[in-house]
Design a protein around this motif. Structure first.
Motif, mmCIF file in Angstrom:
data_model
loop_
_atom_site.group_PDB
_atom_site.id
_atom_site.type_symbol
_atom_site.label_atom_id
_atom_site.label_comp_id
_atom_site.label_asym_id
_atom_site.label_seq_id
_atom_site.Cartn_x
_atom_site.Cartn_y
_atom_site.Cartn_z
ATOM 1 N N ASN A 264 -1.145 0.840 13.465
ATOM 2 C CA ASN A 264 -0.220 -0.170 13.999
ATOM 3 C C ASN A 264 -0.929 -1.167 14.897
ATOM 4 O OD1 ASN A 264 2.134 0.486 12.779
ATOM 5 N ND2 ASN A 264 2.776 1.933 14.351
ATOM 6 N N ASN A 265 -1.672 -0.620 15.880
ATOM 7 C CA ASN A 265 -2.326 -1.501 16.838
ATOM 8 C C ASN A 265 -3.405 -2.324 16.163
ATOM 9 O OD1 ASN A 265 -1.448 -0.920 19.830
ATOM 10 N ND2 ASN A 265 -1.304 0.964 18.671
ATOM 11 N N GLY A 266 -4.137 -1.678 15.254
ATOM 12 C CA GLY A 266 -5.200 -2.390 14.553
ATOM 13 C C GLY A 266 -4.641 -3.535 13.731
ATOM 14 N N LEU A 267 -3.588 -3.281 12.988
ATOM 15 C CA LEU A 267 -3.002 -4.333 12.150
ATOM 16 C C LEU A 267 -2.467 -5.456 13.020
ATOM 17 C CD1 LEU A 267 -1.158 -2.233 9.421
ATOM 18 C CD2 LEU A 267 -3.304 -3.456 9.212
ATOM 19 N N ASP A 268 -1.923 -5.093 14.186
ATOM 20 C CA ASP A 268 -1.444 -6.132 15.107
ATOM 21 C C ASP A 268 -2.604 -6.996 15.570
ATOM 22 O OD1 ASP A 268 1.194 -5.719 15.029
ATOM 23 O OD2 ASP A 268 1.301 -4.426 16.805
ATOM 24 N N ILE A 269 -3.695 -6.314 15.962
ATOM 25 C CA ILE A 269 -4.814 -7.045 16.553
ATOM 26 C C ILE A 269 -5.507 -7.928 15.522
ATOM 27 C CG2 ILE A 269 -7.180 -6.666 17.356
ATOM 28 C CD1 ILE A 269 -6.177 -4.930 19.443
ATOM 29 N N VAL A 270 -5.706 -7.420 14.326
ATOM 30 C CA VAL A 270 -6.318 -8.301 13.332
ATOM 31 C C VAL A 270 -5.277 -9.240 12.735
ATOM 32 C CG1 VAL A 270 -8.176 -6.700 12.750
ATOM 33 C CG2 VAL A 270 -6.056 -6.647 11.439
ATOM 34 N N ASN A 271 -4.104 -9.185 13.352
ATOM 35 C CA ASN A 271 -3.082 -10.183 13.052
ATOM 36 C C ASN A 271 -2.555 -10.109 11.623
ATOM 37 O OD1 ASN A 271 -1.373 -12.029 13.929
ATOM 38 N ND2 ASN A 271 -2.837 -13.735 14.070
ATOM 39 N N VAL A 272 -2.347 -8.896 11.144
ATOM 40 C CA VAL A 272 -1.691 -8.755 9.860
ATOM 41 C C VAL A 272 -0.191 -8.895 10.093
ATOM 42 C CG1 VAL A 272 -1.144 -7.145 8.010
ATOM 43 C CG2 VAL A 272 -3.463 -7.286 8.893
ATOM 44 N N LYS A 273 0.438 -9.698 9.301
ATOM 45 C CA LYS A 273 1.854 -9.936 9.522
ATOM 46 C C LYS A 273 2.649 -8.660 9.327
ATOM 47 C CE LYS A 273 1.972 -14.816 8.572
ATOM 48 N NZ LYS A 273 1.846 -15.687 7.409
ATOM 49 N N SER A 274 3.767 -8.575 10.025
ATOM 50 C CA SER A 274 4.500 -7.315 10.049
ATOM 51 C C SER A 274 4.913 -6.877 8.652
ATOM 52 C CB SER A 274 5.717 -7.430 10.940
ATOM 53 O OG SER A 274 6.616 -8.348 10.380
ATOM 54 N N PHE A 275 5.135 -7.840 7.747
ATOM 55 C CA PHE A 275 5.598 -7.397 6.432
ATOM 56 C C PHE A 275 4.490 -6.742 5.618
ATOM 57 C CE2 PHE A 275 4.214 -11.621 5.275
ATOM 58 C CZ PHE A 275 4.791 -12.466 6.214
ATOM 59 N N TYR A 276 3.245 -7.173 5.874
ATOM 60 C CA TYR A 276 2.165 -6.451 5.202
ATOM 61 C C TYR A 276 2.050 -5.042 5.770
ATOM 62 C CZ TYR A 276 0.482 -10.607 2.860
ATOM 63 O OH TYR A 276 0.376 -11.705 2.053
ATOM 64 N N GLN A 277 2.345 -4.947 7.072
ATOM 65 C CA GLN A 277 2.266 -3.628 7.697
ATOM 66 C C GLN A 277 3.217 -2.645 7.026
ATOM 67 O OE1 GLN A 277 2.462 -3.648 11.937
ATOM 68 N NE2 GLN A 277 1.077 -5.397 12.124
#
Lengths: 342, 508, 334
Positions: free
Chosen positions: C296-309
Motif C-alpha cells: 500500500n505505502n509503496g504504491l502510494d509513494i511511487v504514485n500508482v493511482k488507487s485504481f491500479y492498486q
C-alpha cells in the motif's frame, strides 16, 4: 382431454406444493404487511406497492443469480463490483453520457448495442470467476473476493473515478430505469421475467437439476455424468450478467454511473437469498424462497422508511431479522431431525 | 495368560427404528488377549462396539468392566475406563504434529500453565518407542504413511492408558510388511497386559493373531470359541450360517460376445498394463486386497480418473472416454463403493436420484417432463422393490439396501448395458444382499454385462462367472467358475503366482 | 525421514514465499523511489501494520476455527465511536458523560467483546453459518455505530465525533523513541497471541476445532466454548484497532473501516492460513500484514493511482491462494 384436466389441476397444486416449504416465511411476510398497513396507512396503496416492487427489483435480479451460485455451494462477492463495471461501461457508451474523464466520452453507440457490450463485459468477469474457481480450484469466497477488488479497480480505471452523467439521458435508455409498461415499472417487469426464467430453469431444465446435484454432492454428480466445471462456470456467468443488468437499470434510474455504485450489495443480496431458505452449503433452495426473502427485507425497509425510522435502525433491524429467521430455520430443522431418530 | 475377565457384556440389545440391531448379545474379553469379533457386514459388530465406546446407549443388558457394573456408558466414561477405539477412518489431524495428536487436549503443562512442548515431545518419543514407530514427534501427521498414522492412533490410545483397544479392520490399508509389523506391536501390547478387540474380515489373519473369537450373525450372538480349535471354514460357517448356494442364486444367463475390451490400460499413479474383457450376460468379478487398484480400475474405465495409456473398446469399436459423461453415453454405469458419498445425493429424493444420470431423456419440448420422470421412477421403485414411503422421500431416510437399489435404478433408468458395481453389498443386511444378487442376475439375463468388485470372497465366488484377481495395480490371475477357490484367489491377491505371458494372451 | 523433511519444507514455503516477496518488494520500491526507505515512510508502514495487524490477529483466530468474521469492520467503527463518545470532549457533544481515557478504552473493548460473544453464541447455539451470522452482525454493529454517534453529536445524523484527547493522540500518533506507540502495542499483542496459540491448551484447541470438530469433541474439548471465546477475543482485538484508528485521526467516523474485514481476511490468507480452518499461524499473518502495508505505502509513494492498486491487490490475493493450493497438492501427491 382428461390428461389436460389433470395437468390443469396439478398446475394449481404444484404451485401450492412449491410454496408449502415456505409457508412460515410467507406467513411472516403477510404478517409484516398487515402490521405495516396498520402503522402506516399509505403502506397498502398501489403506488407504494409498485414502489416496493421497483426498489427491490434491482437487488432482486441479482438475488436470482445468487440463488444459482449458492445452490452449487459457491458464493460470489464480486457482484457489487460487476454492477458498477456494467453501469459505467453502458453509461459511457450511450449517447449523452458525459464525464470529466476524457476516455469515457470517446465512443458513442446505439443504446441497445451499448447495453449488450456492457453485459458482455459482465459475462467475462463471471467467466473469469468460474475459471479461477473450477480450473485453479480457488475457493469461491477468495476468488470472488479478489475479483471484487479487481473489478472495482477496473471501474476506477475506466471512469478515472469521475461519475458519468447524462446530458441529456436518451429516452431509449431512461425507459429501463424509469419507464412503465402497462402501469408496471420496467425494472419490476424485468425482475418478474428474471424470476420466471430462473424458476423455470431450476425446475424444468437439466441445467437447473445439475446445480442442485453439484451442490448436493459433487462427487455423485460427477459420477452421474454431470459436467461440474462447465455448469459451475455457467452459473457464475449468469450471475455476472444479471449483476450487470441490475447495474445498467440502476444507472438508467439515477441517470448516473459511479465507480462506487453497488458497494456492499453482495451482502444484502446474499442475506435475502439465505433468508429465503437457500443453504450456504449448497444443494438446497428455491426461487420462490428467494423472492419471499427479498420482499421480507424490502417490506421492512419500506415500512421503516414510511415511518421515518433512521437508516441505522433499519440496518440493525435487518441484521436482527436475518439472525432470527435463520435461527428459526436451524431450530425447526434440528427438532425435526430429533423426531426422526426417536 | 492372565485369566482375568476385564470386560463382560451381558444380554445386550439395541433397536433402531425398524431394525433390531442387537438381540441379547454376550461378549467377554480377558486381560491380555486378542479377541476377534466376527460377523458379516450388518451383523451388529459396529453397534456393539459403539455401545462399548459409549457412542450408543444400550436398550438392555449389562456392561461389566473389571467385574464392576457400569450403568451409564458415555464416551468420556469409556475413555476413563481405558477403552480406546481405533476407527477405520483415522481421526488424526493432518496439520498438527505427531506429538500433538497423541496428546490432543491433554498436552503436558508446566507449573505456569503453559504447554511444555519439550516434555510433550519426550513423552511422545517414549510412547512411540513402545509401538516401534521411529518418527520425529514433531513431524506433521500429513507427512506420514497410512501405516504410520495407524501407529500414531495406537500410541494415542496407549497415552490414555488404555486397557482395551478396539481395532476396526486395522490391516485393510496396510501392505504385508506393515501388517507383520502391526502384529509384532499387537503381540507386544498383549505382553504388556493390554486387551485387544480385533475386527477383521481376513480370517487367515485372525487365525494368526487372535486368541479367541466371538461370532455375531444378524444381530444375534452365535458363539464364542478358542481360535486354536476352529478352522477358517468353521469360522465362515458360523458367520454365514447357511448354505452358500441359497445365499447366492445363480443367473444361468446365456453368455454372449465381448462387449467391453480393455487393452494395456495404465494410469499415472496406480494401474499398470491392464487387459481384460467383459461379455454380454456375464458377471465378471474383480478380487484383490484393499489398495490393489480395483476401485481405481473401475474409475479409470468409467472416465472418472484419467488414463495415461491403453485403449478401451465397446462392442469392437475403439472409444475415447474422458469423463463419466462419455462413459454414460456408451451406456456404462458405475455403482460406486461409497454409496453415500459417491452414489447418491442424500438430500435429494428417490425420484431425483433415479433420473440423475438420464435427465436429458426426459426433455420434452425444451423442458423436463416431471410427470414422465415421476412415472418412470415409480416403475423402477416397484420393479426393484425399493421400500420407501414414496418417490418423494429423501434417500437419506432409506436403509442401506434400499439406497443401493436407488443407485441401481439410476443406471437402469439411464438404460445402461455395462454396469460396474464396486462393493455391491457393503453395509447392507443379509436379506437385502440376496435381493441385490437376484437383481444382478436378472440384469445379466437381460443381456447386460456386469463387472463386480468385492472384498467378500464368498460373494465373489457365489455370484461371478469369472474372476480376475488384482495385486498392486496389475491383474495377477484369472479364474473360470469351475476353478474358483479361496486359496487360489488369496494367493493371486498376495501376488504369489505371477501370471505367465501365455495366460495373458488367453485372456485377450 | 529425509523425504518428510523435504515435504515439511515445501509446506512452510507459502510463508517463505511471502517473506521473499516482501524483501524484493521493499528493495524494488526503494530503488524506484529512494524516499520509500525514509524514516517517514517506514513510520507509515509500521502504523499501517499496527492498524491492520491487530485486527488481523483476531481474524486469524477466527479463521483457524474454520469460521470467518465479516463484522470486523463494523466492530472497529463501533469501538471507535464508543471510545470517543464517552470522552465527553467531542466538539458539539451533547452527552453528559465524560470519562477518563482509560475508562473509555475499557468500555469500548467490553462492548467490542460483547459483539464477538454474540457472534459466537449465534454461531454455536443457533447454528447459523459464521458467514451469515457475522454478516448480520456487520449490519447490526454498523447501525449501533450510528446510534452511538448520533446520541453523542446531536447534529446531522452520521456526523463524526471529533475531539482532542492526549491518551488517544498518544495511541494513534505518539512515538516512543523512533517507534510508533501503536506498533509497540501491536508487537505486544502479537507476542501474547503467539504464546496463547502455541503454548496454551485453549490455543491448541482452536486448531483442533478448525481441523476436525468431531475429533475435538472426542478429545474432550468443549468446542462451543472455544468458538465463543475465539470470536470474543477476536472482536476485542478488532476493537483495539478501532481505537487506534480513532486516535490517529482524533475523530471517530460512522463510516470508518467499512470493508476492512476483507482486508483482514486477505492478510490472513496471504500468510498461508487455510480458510478451511485448522492450519496456519500468526507469524504468517504478520508477514501477510507486512506485505499489504509495504504494498500500500509503496504504491502510494511511487504514485500508482488507487485504481491500479485495486487491480494489483486482487491479483496478488489470487496468486497467493493459488500458490498455497499448488503446494498442498504437491505435498499430497508425494
Amino acid at each position: 382431454m382428461s390428461g389436460d384436466k389433470s395437468k390443469n389441476t396439478s398446475f394449481g397444486t404444484k404451485i401450492l406444493l412449491g410454496i408449502r416449504p415456505h409457508l412460515m416465511l410467507l406467513a411472516a411476510l403477510f404478517l409484516l404487511m398487515i402490521i405495516m398497513s396498520f402503522i402506516a396507512p399509505n403502506f397498502l396503496t398501489k403506488g407504494n406497492m409498485l414502489d416496493i416492487m421497483r426498489v427491490n427489483s434491482i437487488k432482486g435480479i441479482m438475488s436470482i443469480g445468487m440463488t444459482l451460485i449458492l445452490l452449487t455451494g459457491g458464493i460470489d462477492l464480486s457482484i457489487g463490483a460487476t454492477f458498477a463495471v456494467a453501469g459505467a461501461v453502458a453509461a459511457s457508451l450511450i449517447g449523452g453520457g458525459y464525464s470529466d474523464y476524457a476516455t469515457s466520452n470517446l465512443i458513442k453507440l446505439p443504446t441497445l448495442i451499448a447495453i449488450i457490450i456492457a453485459l458482455m463485459v459482465s459475462a467475462m468477469i463471471g467467466m473469469v470467476n468460474g475459471v479461477v474457481i473450477t480450473k485453479l480450484r480457488v475457493e469461491p469466497f477468495i476468488a470472488t473476493l479478489a475479483m471484487m477488488t479487481f473489478a472495482r479497480g477496473i471501474t476506477y480505471l475506466y471512469t478515472g473515478g469521475y461519475p458519468i452523467n447524462f446530458k441529456p439521458i436518451p429516452d431509449s435508455f431512461a425507459w429501463f430505469g424509469k419507464g412503465y409498461f402497462l402501469d408496471i415499472p420496467v425494472p419490476a417487469l424485468i425482475f418478474i421475467i428474471v424470476v420466471l426464467v430462473g424458476g423455470f430453469v431450476l425446475k424444468y431444465t437439466c441445467y437447473g437439476r445439475s446445480l442442485y446435484a453439484i451442490g448436493g454432492n459433487r462427487e455423485t454428480a460427477k459420477l452421474s455424468g454431470i459436467q461440474i466445471n462447465k455448469n459451475i462456470c455457467r452459473a457464475y456467468i449468469v450471475m455476472a450478467v444479471l449483476s450487470g443488468l441490475a447495474g445498467i437499470i440502476m444507472t438508467s434510474r439515477v441517470a448516473s454511473a459511479s465507480a462506487v455504485a453497488g458497494e456492499g450489495y453482495e451482502m444484502d443480496v446474499i442475506a435475502s437469498v439465505v433468508l429465503g431458505g437457500t443453504s450456504l452449503a449448497g444443494g438446497k433452495g428455491t426461487i420462490i424462497g428467494t423472492v419471499i426473502g427479498i420482499f421480507i427485507l424490502g417490506v421492512i425497509e419500506n415500512g421503516l422508511n414510511i415511518l421515518g425510522i433512521p437508516t441505522y435502525f433499519k440496518i440493525i433491524i435487518k441484521g436482527l431479522i436475518i439472525i432470527l429467521a435463520l435461527g428459526y430455520h436451524a431450530f425447526s430443522h434440528t427438532s425435526k431431525k430429533r423426531k426422526v431418530t426417536v | 495368560m492372565n485369566e482375568n475377565i476385564i470386560l463382560r457384556m451381558n444380554n445386550i440389545s439395541k433397536s433402531f427404528p425398524g431394525v433390531k440391531a442387537l438381540q441379547k448379545v454376550n461378549f467377554e474379553v480377558k486381560q491380555g488377549e486378542v479377541h476377534a469379533l466376527l460377523g458379516e457386514n450388518g451383523a451388529g459388530k459396529s453397534t456393539l462396539l459403539k455401545i462399548l465406546a459409549g457412542a450408543y446407549t444400550k436398550d438392555e443388558g449389562e456392561i461389566y468392566i473389571n467385574g464392576k457394573i457400569i450403568e451409564n456408558m458415555d464416551p468420556k466414561t469409556a475413555e476413563e475406563l481405558g477403552i480406546s477405539i481405533i476407527y477405520q477412518e483415522f481421526s488424526c489431524l493432518p496439520y498438527l504434529s505427531v506429538a500433538e495428536n497423541i496428546f490432543l487436549g491433554r498436552q503436558p503443562r508446566k507449573s505456569n500453565g503453559l504447554i511444555d512442548w519439550k516434555k510433550c515431545y519426550e513423552d511422545s518419543k517414549k510412547l512411540l518407542d513402545r509401538v516401534g514407530l521411529k518418527v520425529d514427534p514433531k513431524t506433521l501427521v500429513a507427512d506420514l504413511k497410512v501405516a504410520e498414522q495407524q501407529m500414531v492412533e495406537i500410541t494415542k490410545a496407549l497415552s490414555k492408558n488404555a486397557h482395551i483397544i478396539v481395532m476396526d479392520e486395522p490391516t485393510a490399508p496396510l501392505t504385508q510388511r506393515e501388517i507383520d509389523n502391526l502384529f509384532l506391536v499387537i503381540k507386544d501390547l498383549k505382553k504388556q497386559g493390554v486387551s485387544i478387540i480385533y475386527v477383521s474380515h481376513r480370517l487367515v489373519e485372525i487365525k494368526e493373531i487372535c486368541n479367541r473369537i466371538t461370532v455375531l450373525r444378524d444381530g444375534c450372538y452365535i458363539g464364542e470359541t478358542e481360535v486354536a480349535s476352529v478352522t477358517v471354514q468353521d469360522m465362515i460357517r458360523m458367520m454365514v450360517g447357511r448354505n452358500l448356494t441359497d445365499m447366492f442364486p445363480r443367473s444361468n444367463a446365456e453368455i454372449g460376445g465381448k462387449m467391453l475390451e480393455v487393452d494395456h490400460l495404465s494410469t499415472a499413479d496406480k494401474l499398470k498394463d491392464i487387459s481384460f474383457h467383459v461379455r454380454r450376460g456375464e458377471i465378471l468379478g474383480i478380487a484383490g486386497l484393499v489398495g490393489a487398484g480395483r476401485t481405481e480400475l473401475a474409475r479409470a474405465v468409467f472416465g472418472a480418473d484419467p488414463i495415461s495409456e491403453g485403449t478401451i473398446r465397446m462392442n469392437g469399436e475403439v472409444i475415447k472416454i474422458n469423463s463419466p459423461s462419455d462413459a454414460i453415453s456408451y451406456r456404462m454405469g458405475l455403482v460406486p463403493e461409497d454409496r453415500k458419498r459417491q452414489g447418491l445425493i442424500l438430500r435429494m429424493n428417490v425420484k431425483d436420484n433415479t433420473t440423475l444420470a438420464s435427465l436429458k431423456s426426459f426433455i420434452r419440448l425444451g423442458k423436463l417432463n416431471l410427470f414422465e420422470e415421476e412415472k418412470i421412477s415409480l416403475t423402477y421403485m416397484n420393479k426393484l422393490k425399493v421400500v420407501t414411503p414414496g418417490i418423494f422421500e429423501k434417500v437419506n431416510n432409506l436403509s442401506g439396501g434400499n439406497q443401493q437399489k436407488v443407485v441401481l435404478s439410476k443406471w437402469l433408468c439411464a438404460n445402461c448395458s455395462l454396469l460396474i458395481i464396486d462393493e455391491p453389498t457393503r453395509g447392507i443386511d443379509v436379506g437385502a444382499k440376496v435381493e441385490i444378487y437376484e437383481l444382478m442376475n436378472e440384469l445379466v439375463r437381460g443381456g447386460l454385462g456386469i463387472i463386480m468388485i468385492s472384498s467378500e470372497m464368498p460373494e465373489l465366488m457365489g455370484v461371478c462367472d469369472r474372476i480376475l484377481v488384482m495385486h498392486e495395480g496389475t491383474i495377477t490371475g484369472e479364474l473360470m467358475r469351475d476353478k474358483f477357490s479361496e486359496e487360489t484367489i488369496m494367493a493371486f491377491a498376495a501376488g504369489q503366482h505371477p501370471e505367465t505371458e501365455e495366460d495373458k494372451n488367453v485372456r485377450r | 525421514m529425509k523425504i518428510n523433511l523435504r515435504k515439511s519444507l515445501i509446506c512452510i514455503n507459502q510463508q517463505k514465499l511471502i517473506a521473499i516477496f516482501l524483501v524484493f518488494m521493499f528493495l524494488g520500491f526503494t530503488l524506484a523511489k529512494p524516499e520509500f526507505a525514509s524514516s517517514y515512510s517506514i513510520n507509515n508502514i509500521l502504523c499501517t501494520m499496527a492498524l491492520y495487524g491487530i485486527a488481523s490477529l483476531g481474524m486469524t483466530l477466527v479463521i483457524l476455527t474454520g469460521g470467518t468474521d465479516l463484522s470486523a469492520g463494523s466492530v472497529m467503527a463501533l469501538s471507535g465511536v464508543i471510545g470517543a463518545g464517552l470522552l465527553g470532549k467531542a466538539f458539539s457533544a451533547a452527552n453528559p458523560v465524560s470519562l477518563p481515557f482509560a475508562a473509555t478504552v475499557l468500555i469500548a473493548l467490553i462492548f467490542s467483546g460483547l459483539i464477538g460473544y454474540l457472534n459466537g453464541i449465534v454461531i454455536t447455539k443457533l447454528k447459523i453459518a459464521p458467514f451469515v451470522a457475522t454478516l448480520a452482525m456487520m449490519s447490526i454493529a454498523r447501525g449501533l455505530v450510528y446510534v452511538v454517534a448520533d446520541s453523542v453529536v446531536q447534529g446531522v445524523s452520521g456526523s463524526p465525533i471529533t475531539f482532542m484527547n492526549d491518551g488517544y493522540s498518544l495511541l494513534g500518533q505518539g512515538k516512543i523513541g523512533a517507534v510508533p506507540v501503536q506498533f509497540i502495542v501491536y508487537v505486544i499483542l502479537f507476542l501474547i497471541v503467539f504464546v496463547f496459540l502455541k503454548y496454551t491448551r485453549t490455543g491448541r484447541s482452536i486448531y483442533t476445532v478448525g481441523g476436525n470438530i468431531d475429533t475435538a469433541k472426542l478429545a474432550g474439548i468443549k468446542t462451543n466454548k472455544i468458538i465463543v471465546l475465539t470470536y470474543t477475543v477476536s472482536s476485542i482485538l478488532v476493537g483495539i484497532s478501532g481505537l487506534i484508528l480513532v486516535g490517529r485521526l482524533s475523530s471517530a467516523s460512522t463510516v470508518a473501516a467499512k470493508g476492512y474485514e476483507l482486508d483482514f481476511i486477505t492478510a490472513v490468507a496471504l500468510g498461508g492460513t487455510s480458510v478451511a480452518g485448522g492450519r496456519g499461524s500468526v507469524i504468517g499473518t504478520l508477514l501477510g500484514t507486512a506485505f499489504l502495508a509495504v504494498l500500500n505505502n509503496g504504491l502510494d509513494i511511487v504514485n500508482v493511482k488507487s485504481f491500479y492498486q485495486y487491480l494489483i491487490k486482487g491479483l496478488i490475493l489470487v496468486f497467493a491462494v493459488c500458490a498455497d493450493l499448488f503446494m498442498n497438492k504437491r505435498v499430497k501427491k508425494s
